[in-house]
Structure formats: C-alpha cells, structure tokens
Design a protein around this motif. Structure first.
Motif, PDB file in Angstrom:
ATOM      1  N   MET A  23      -1.857   3.672   7.183  1.00 10.16           N
ATOM      2  CA  MET A  23      -2.645   3.256   5.897  1.00 10.16           C
ATOM      3  C   MET A  23      -0.925   2.241   5.267  1.00 10.16           C
ATOM      4  N   ILE A  62       0.770  -1.684  -0.215  1.00 13.16           N
ATOM      5  CA  ILE A  62       0.129  -0.110   0.085  1.00 13.16           C
ATOM      6  C   ILE A  62       0.699   1.240   0.087  1.00 13.16           C
ATOM      7  N   ARG A  72      -7.716  -1.390   5.788  1.00 10.92           N
ATOM      8  CA  ARG A  72      -6.303  -1.927   6.192  1.00 10.92           C
ATOM      9  C   ARG A  72      -6.603  -3.640   6.027  1.00 10.92           C
ATOM     10  N   LYS A  99      -4.828  -6.309   2.822  1.00  7.79           N
ATOM     11  CA  LYS A  99      -3.915  -7.033   3.263  1.00  7.79           C
ATOM     12  C   LYS A  99      -4.357  -8.736   3.100  1.00  7.79           C
ATOM     13  N   ARG A 152     -10.239   2.492   8.692  1.00  6.31           N
ATOM     14  CA  ARG A 152      -9.449   2.356   8.443  1.00  6.31           C
ATOM     15  C   ARG A 152      -8.187   1.253   8.797  1.00  6.31           C
ATOM     16  N   GLU A 153      -9.065   0.890   9.959  1.00  6.32           N
ATOM     17  CA  GLU A 153      -8.194  -0.740  10.054  1.00  6.32           C
ATOM     18  C   GLU A 153      -9.081  -1.304  10.077  1.00  6.32           C
TER      19      GLU A 153
END
Ligand SMILES: Nc1ncnc2c1ncn2[C@@H]1O[C@H](COP(=O)(O)OP(=O)(O)OP(=O)(O)O)[C@@H](O)[C@H]1O
Length: 349
Positions: free
Chosen positions: A204, A33, A181, A185, A177-178
C-alpha cells in the motif's frame, strides 16, 4: 507541497509511563500514501488519532496543509481538520442507505451537488447499483468500499485509514488492497495507512514508517525498507530474515558458507551478522560434500520453503520451486545466491 507535518510529537498516557508516541517527526507530501507499520502496541493508532484530533499531543506540533492543528497552545477539533477516516469496522450508519451514508459528509451542500458527488463516488468504488441498499445487506468488502467512498466524498485534505481490511477474509483483503490503492491513486489522495501486516504495508505504501515502541525506526520507500533496512529490528520485522554470523576480512565477509565478496567499512576481524531471506539462499543435494541438512519443508503453493541447519549450527531458510520435493534429513550444499548487496550489521554484544 507537504500535506502533513509532525514536529517532535509525543503522547504519554496516564496509566502507562512509556510514551505511546515518542518524539515523532515526519513530512508527508501531497498525493503520497504513507504506511505506518509495526508490532502491536508500537503507537500506530495513537499517531493516527493524534493526526485526526482524537488525541491531543503532550508535546510537539501537527500541521495539515501548512495549518497548525495541534501544539501546546492550539487544538483544532477533528471536524475542522479536513480529514477523512476509514476504520477497521467500517462504522457505517445502519439506518442509512449506501447513498445516504456516502452523502453524510456533504451535509449543507446543495442537493444537486450532493447527488452528483455521491454518484461519482459510488461509480468510482463500483457500487452504483447498490445505492439504495442498507449496510446489513452488503458484503464486508462492499461495506469497506462504502466507508471509503464516504471518507473521500468531501475531498478531504488527508485520508486516515486504520487497519481497514483486517475484518475481511484473506482473499477479499488482497482484492480490496488492489482496488482501494487504485482508487486512492486515481483521486490523488494523501493517505496515512495503519497496518500491522508487513506485506500490506509494502503493497500500500509509497513510503513506509516502521514503528517500534513509540518511535519511528526507519522511514523509506518499500524497496529501501526491505532491501536496505537500517536496523536488525526492521530487517527482522519486515522480512522474516535469518541472521548468519560472519567476520570482516580483507576480501569481504567470512561466513560459514564461505567468503562473500562485499567490502565493508569496518575493521578486519569485526564480528557481523548478515540478514538473509529465503530468496537469498540456494542449495543442491550433496551427500558427499554437503554443508547443511534439510530440517523441514513448508509448502507455500507456487514454491516450497526449506529450513536448513548448517554444519555450523545456524538455521537458514531457502525457496525452491514447488516441483522439487526433497526429504527432511537430506544433506545439501547451501550457498548465498543473492545478486544484490546484503544487509550487514555489527554483531550485537
Ligand atoms: N487510551 C489509552 N490509555 C492508556 N494507554 C493507551 C491508550 N491508548 C493506547 N495506549 C497504549 O499506548 C501504546 C500504543 O498503543 P497503540 O494503540 O497506538 O498501538 P498500535 O501500534 O496501534 O497497536 P495495535 O497494532 O495493537 O493496534 C500501547 O502500549 C497501548 O497500550
């Protein structure tokens, strides 16, 4: 493998003589990322649009998975670049259900495969139960997850995200965000993520590209960008730094807070500036031998930020635990408490 490669890419708009993107080169390995971060107007969105095929470069070449997508002779349109896009406003189709929105990019595939893929995507973003709903009946965070599922469903080579969380409120933004991400991933996605928010970029990005006026000022891991900024602009933009003047001496750096034992490869007497963040500075009350005065205290929940004015006139910020409340006007003794090498720049003329 390199999923995205930009070679000396530039783009200037007719109404604006300064290039929006100026001689940009970078390689993005598959599965990483990359967060593009910088102040408003520095060229982040234009870079993303060039990669997507929504803009054509004036100069340079763009490769995706080794295939030439744009050059002075070649231009592959957006729909044939294999990229998935997620934007700030989600841009879901209002007349389609969640299921059909996610299925949109899978047109032409066999029905059973579409069903399986959409269900797998909705499961991944935690929205199986809402497959039959329409976008107007979703929260902002749910819409954003649908947009992500839709972008990821065709398994794009590259995912492009432009300020995807900026329309969400602060709590939801942190949560998304968490989650996002984690999903990216888990998918092993290769992503270019645009944000103007430093903290979001640090969270990020596996790597960050800090932009300034169309140029890439620094490319590095979050730790490199934060702790080893190569320019004053990056130190200032990324970390609310204060700059303490000093001069090079044999033992290190002479500063208004004493000598810092950090050897530099600069001649003695060279004027420098040391970038200091609030966690690099500490102080204790000292009415007798203080070297600074508390100007203001800012409550930040778990801690306070104190603004200190040194006797020498400079202003520094320092963190303290929230249980310690000290008044403005108090004399204190400040010191540099950082246990890592400090970022030092030769002083600007
Ligand atoms: N279509 C256009 N025509 C003319 N100028 C443009 C166009 N698009 C962007 N620009 C200019 O190019 C520069 C870079 O814009 P860009 O949108 O890429 O910046 P940005 O970093 O994404 O900014 P923001 O964070 O505010 O979205 C700005 O000076 C902008 O005004």
């Amino acid at each position: 493998m390199i999923a995205l490669s930009l070679h000396h890419v530039s783009r200037t708009f007719a109404q604006n003589p300064r290039p929006a993107v100026d001689d940009l080169s970078l390689d993005l390995p598959a599965g990483q990322i990359l967060a593009l971060v910088g102040p408003s107007g520095c060229g982040k969105t234009t870079t993303l649009r060039l990669i997507a095929g929504l803009e054509c470069p004036d100069r340079g070449k763009i490769f995706i998975n080794g295939r030439l997508m744009a050059s002075s002779l070649v231009f592959v349109p957006p729909e044939r670049r294999g990229v998935g896009m997620v934007f700030q406003d989600h841009a879901l189709f209002p007349h389609l259900t969640v299921f059909d929105n996610v299925a949109f990019g899978l047109r032409g595939k066999p029905r059973t495969q579409v069903r399986q893929t959409v269900h797998a995507m909705l499961e991944m973003v935690g929205l199986q139960a809402l497959a039959g709903r329409y976008p107007h009946a979703l929260s902002g965070g749910e819409r954003q997850r649908v947009a992500l599922a839709r972008a990821l469903a065709p398994r794009p080579v590259l995912v492009l995200m432009d300020e995807p969380f900026s329309s969400l409120d602060a709590d939801m933004r942190l949560e998304m965000r968490e989650q996002v991400r984690g999903i990216l991933k888990e998918m092993g996605a290769t992503v270019v993520f645009v944000t103007h928010d430093q903290e979001e970029a640090l969270f990020m990005g596996d790597r960050l590209a800090v932009f300034r006026e169309g140029r890439m000022e620094q490319l590095g891991t979050p730790e490199e960008i934060f702790h080893a900024s190569t320019s004053r602009f990056v130190a200032e933009f990324m970390g609310d730094s204060d700059f303490l003047p000093g001069s090079v001496v044999h033992e290190g750096i002479h500063t208004p807070l004493g000598v810092i034992a950090q050897p530099l490869s600069l001649p003695a007497g060279t004027p420098v500036e040391i970038a200091l963040r609030a966690d690099d500075v500490d102080f204790v009350p000292d009415g007798q031998n203080g070297n600074a005065v508390i100007v203001e205290r800012f409550f930040r929940g778990a801690f306070h930020v104190y603004r200190l004015r040194l006797e020498s006139g400079e202003v520094l910020h320092a963190f303290k635990e929230h249980t310690l409340v000290l008044p403005a006007g108090m004399r204190v003794r400040a010191r540099i408490s950082a246990e890592h090498p400090l970022i030092v720049f030769p002083k600007r003329a």
